[in-house]
Design an enzyme around this catalytic site. Structure first.
Site, PDB file in Angstrom:
ATOM      1  N   PRO A  41     -14.086  -3.868   8.282  1.00 19.15           N
ATOM      2  CA  PRO A  41     -12.618  -3.443   8.507  1.00 19.15           C
ATOM      3  C   PRO A  41     -12.150  -2.665   7.178  1.00 19.15           C
ATOM      4  O   PRO A  41     -12.563  -2.941   6.333  1.00 19.15           O
ATOM      5  CB  PRO A  41     -11.587  -4.821   8.802  1.00 19.15           C
ATOM      6  N   ASP A  42     -11.249  -1.592   7.555  1.00 14.89           N
ATOM      7  CA  ASP A  42     -10.747  -1.255   6.350  1.00 14.89           C
ATOM      8  C   ASP A  42      -9.671  -1.928   5.764  1.00 14.89           C
ATOM      9  O   ASP A  42      -9.475  -3.144   6.076  1.00 14.89           O
ATOM     10  CB  ASP A  42     -10.157   0.351   6.631  1.00 14.89           C
ATOM     11  N   PHE A  43      -8.788  -1.383   4.593  1.00 14.50           N
ATOM     12  CA  PHE A  43      -7.929  -2.319   4.193  1.00 14.50           C
ATOM     13  C   PHE A  43      -6.539  -2.048   4.689  1.00 14.50           C
ATOM     14  O   PHE A  43      -5.872  -3.264   4.819  1.00 14.50           O
ATOM     15  CB  PHE A  43      -7.954  -1.952   2.702  1.00 14.50           C
ATOM     16  N   ARG A  44      -6.162  -0.712   5.115  1.00 13.77           N
ATOM     17  CA  ARG A  44      -4.836  -0.691   5.423  1.00 13.77           C
ATOM     18  C   ARG A  44      -4.201  -0.330   6.504  1.00 13.77           C
ATOM     19  O   ARG A  44      -2.941  -0.154   6.954  1.00 13.77           O
ATOM     20  CB  ARG A  44      -4.190   0.472   4.286  1.00 13.77           C
ATOM     21  N   ASN A 115     -16.233   2.362  -1.563  1.00 13.86           N
ATOM     22  CA  ASN A 115     -16.564   1.254  -0.629  1.00 13.86           C
ATOM     23  C   ASN A 115     -17.615   0.438  -1.392  1.00 13.86           C
ATOM     24  O   ASN A 115     -18.548   0.931  -2.465  1.00 13.86           O
ATOM     25  CB  ASN A 115     -17.535   1.752   0.698  1.00 13.86           C
ATOM     26  N   ASP A 117     -19.860  -1.855   0.223  1.00 15.13           N
ATOM     27  CA  ASP A 117     -20.808  -2.257   0.994  1.00 15.13           C
ATOM     28  C   ASP A 117     -22.082  -1.887   0.913  1.00 15.13           C
ATOM     29  O   ASP A 117     -23.064  -2.175   1.490  1.00 15.13           O
ATOM     30  CB  ASP A 117     -20.263  -2.154   2.322  1.00 15.13           C
ATOM     31  N   HIS A 134     -15.596   1.660  -7.258  1.00 13.69           N
ATOM     32  CA  HIS A 134     -14.997   0.643  -7.346  1.00 13.69           C
ATOM     33  C   HIS A 134     -16.325  -0.575  -7.355  1.00 13.69           C
ATOM     34  O   HIS A 134     -15.979  -1.660  -7.024  1.00 13.69           O
ATOM     35  CB  HIS A 134     -14.278   0.288  -6.147  1.00 13.69           C
TER      36      HIS A 134
HETATM   37  N1  APR Z   1     -12.301   7.122  11.230  1.00 17.72           N
HETATM   38  C1  APR Z   1     -11.500   8.142  10.377  1.00 17.72           C
HETATM   39  N2  APR Z   1     -10.505   7.629   9.395  1.00 17.72           N
HETATM   40  C2  APR Z   1     -10.478   6.148   9.456  1.00 17.72           C
HETATM   41  C3  APR Z   1     -11.262   5.383  10.344  1.00 17.72           C
HETATM   42  C4  APR Z   1     -12.168   6.105  11.240  1.00 17.72           C
HETATM   43  N3  APR Z   1     -12.840   5.338  12.082  1.00 17.72           N
HETATM   44  N4  APR Z   1     -10.850   3.919  10.252  1.00 17.72           N
HETATM   45  C5  APR Z   1      -9.660   4.012   9.167  1.00 17.72           C
HETATM   46  N5  APR Z   1      -9.692   5.366   8.970  1.00 17.72           N
HETATM   47  C6  APR Z   1      -8.618   5.749   8.013  1.00 17.72           C
HETATM   48  C7  APR Z   1      -7.465   5.105   7.919  1.00 17.72           C
HETATM   49  O1  APR Z   1      -6.387   5.655   8.672  1.00 17.72           O
HETATM   50  C8  APR Z   1      -7.064   5.067   6.641  1.00 17.72           C
HETATM   51  O2  APR Z   1      -6.140   6.397   6.201  1.00 17.72           O
HETATM   52  O3  APR Z   1      -9.461   5.519   6.641  1.00 17.72           O
HETATM   53  C9  APR Z   1      -8.428   5.159   5.885  1.00 17.72           C
HETATM   54  C10 APR Z   1      -8.685   3.780   4.977  1.00 17.72           C
HETATM   55  O4  APR Z   1      -7.893   3.728   3.920  1.00 17.72           O
HETATM   56  P1  APR Z   1      -7.830   2.090   3.437  1.00 17.72           P
HETATM   57  O5  APR Z   1      -7.795   0.934   4.448  1.00 17.72           O
HETATM   58  O6  APR Z   1      -6.919   2.261   2.338  1.00 17.72           O
HETATM   59  O7  APR Z   1      -9.248   2.246   2.642  1.00 17.72           O
HETATM   60  P2  APR Z   1      -9.533   3.063   1.265  1.00 17.72           P
HETATM   61  O8  APR Z   1      -8.634   4.272   1.148  1.00 17.72           O
HETATM   62  O9  APR Z   1     -10.739   2.868   0.994  1.00 17.72           O
HETATM   63  O10 APR Z   1      -8.767   1.934   0.056  1.00 17.72           O
HETATM   64  C11 APR Z   1      -9.132   2.432  -1.068  1.00 17.72           C
HETATM   65  O11 APR Z   1      -8.124   0.246  -2.093  1.00 17.72           O
HETATM   66  O12 APR Z   1      -8.045  -1.863  -1.798  1.00 17.72           O
HETATM   67  C12 APR Z   1      -8.604  -0.891  -2.662  1.00 17.72           C
HETATM   68  O13 APR Z   1     -10.630  -1.198  -3.921  1.00 17.72           O
HETATM   69  C13 APR Z   1      -9.987  -1.030  -2.368  1.00 17.72           C
HETATM   70  O14 APR Z   1     -11.424   0.639  -2.473  1.00 17.72           O
HETATM   71  C14 APR Z   1     -10.521   0.321  -1.919  1.00 17.72           C
HETATM   72  C15 APR Z   1      -9.291   1.140  -2.273  1.00 17.72           C
END
Ligand code: APR
Length: 280
Positions: A41-44, A115, A117, A134
């Site tokens: 999963p992503d974070f937000r 990331n 991972d 990170h």
């Molecule tokens: N395709 C395109 N975009 C996507 C997909 C996908 N399949 N899935 C998610 N997204 C987008 C989301 O809409 C969002 O804009 O990717 C982005 C993910 O954002 P975050 O969840 O905030 O992740 P990230 O930007 O990597 O977070 C940055 O925050 O908590 C810290 O250290 C942690 O490295 C992380 C940092």
């Protein structure tokens, strides 16, 4: 700025022409969105992002799970999560393989990833071309003395659960953790060193799968020169991608990179890289 520069990139076709003719140094900036189709999963993203699934840890706020001050007081939530997300059970996505393809074409200057991972390594991207801004699980240290510890020993202890990490704290006299950059910790020296030399050379910036919420990583997008094209591939609009030289593909990143590869005539090569990961 002359007119043609102001309208330099109306659409992806013009960008494809530019990539095919003039580009030599592409920087790719990535976030958790590129690993979502790997099952991480992503974070937000509301509802599915990691930060909306942490109730069971009873945290003061979601990011506390990656905060060094909170970890020192209560390491259990992080260790419990680390057991679930430890690298080894996930495969790279088409987006990781697209970045690998840029390397194979001699076009990848660097991949700055947020990331942890290590799927970039799994995809076969040369470690020299990766900046894990990170950190990740590849190495581990004591949190005060910063003494390096065998990452396999750390993995084993985290997989054992509370028993394991308490035993490690006993053995080393302080908490240990994989070298993931927590909130409140500095980014790796390599990040600051390479960003100084890379972004001035960049002739195309591609930003994929990140909300650009976290500094100092998010500000990297402003380090390229005024007339360097910037391509965003993301499910939602983020950052300040509205200038004349910006192009946005607001869609799933695996779909976006497949379309870009198709326009570049690279579909067969991308597919063959993707298939190398599939179990025979
Ligand atoms: N395709 C395109 N975009 C996507 C997909 C996908 N399949 N899935 C998610 N997204 C987008 C989301 O809409 C969002 O804009 O990717 C982005 C993910 O954002 P975050 O969840 O905030 O992740 P990230 O930007 O990597 O977070 C940055 O925050 O908590 C810290 O250290 C942690 O490295 C992380 C940092």
């Amino acid at each position: 700025m002359t007119d043609e520069k102001m309208n330099k990139f109306e659409n992806i076709e013009e960008l494809v022409k530019y990539i095919s003719s003039d580009v030599k140094n592409i920087i790719v900036m990535t976030g958790a969105g590129i690993s979502v189709s790997a099952g991480i999963p992503d974070f937000r993203t509301p509802g599915t992002g990691l930060y909306s699934q942490l109730e069971k840890y009873d945290l003061p706020y979601p990011e506390a799970i990656f905060s060094i001050d909170y970890f020192k007081k209560n390491p259990k939530p992080f260790y419990t999560l680390a057991k679930e997300i430890y690298p080894g059970n996930f495969c790279p996505t088409p987006t990781h393989y697209f970045i690998r393809l840029l390397e194979e074409k001699g076009l990848l200057l660097r991949n700055y990833t947020q990331n942890i991972d290590s799927l970039e390594n799994e995809a076969g991207i040369n470690k020299e071309l990766i900046v894990a801004a990170h950190g990740n699980f590849d190495t581990a240290s004591t949190i005060k003395g910063k003494h390096k510890i065998n990452p396999e020993e750390v993995k084993t202890s985290i997989m054992e659960g509370e028993e394991g990490w308490k035993r490690m704290r006993q053995k080393y006299g302080e908490l240990i953790k994989p070298d993931i950059v927590f909130f409140g910790e500095p980014l790796p020296y390599r990040f600051y060193e390479l960003m100084k030399e890379d972004f001035v050379k960049c002739d195309l910036l591609i930003v994929i799968g990140t909300s650009l919420q976290v500094q100092p990583f998010a500000s990297l997008i402003n380090l390229v020169s005024e007339d360097t094209p910037r391509l965003l591939i993301n499910r939602e609009k983020v950052g300040n991608f509205y200038k004349y030289r910006d192009i946005t593909l607001i869609k799933d990143c695996d779909t976006g990179v497949r379309e870009l590869a198709c326009s570049l005539g690279w579909s067969v090569e991308l597919l063959s890289l993707i298939h190398i990961s599939e179990p025979t």
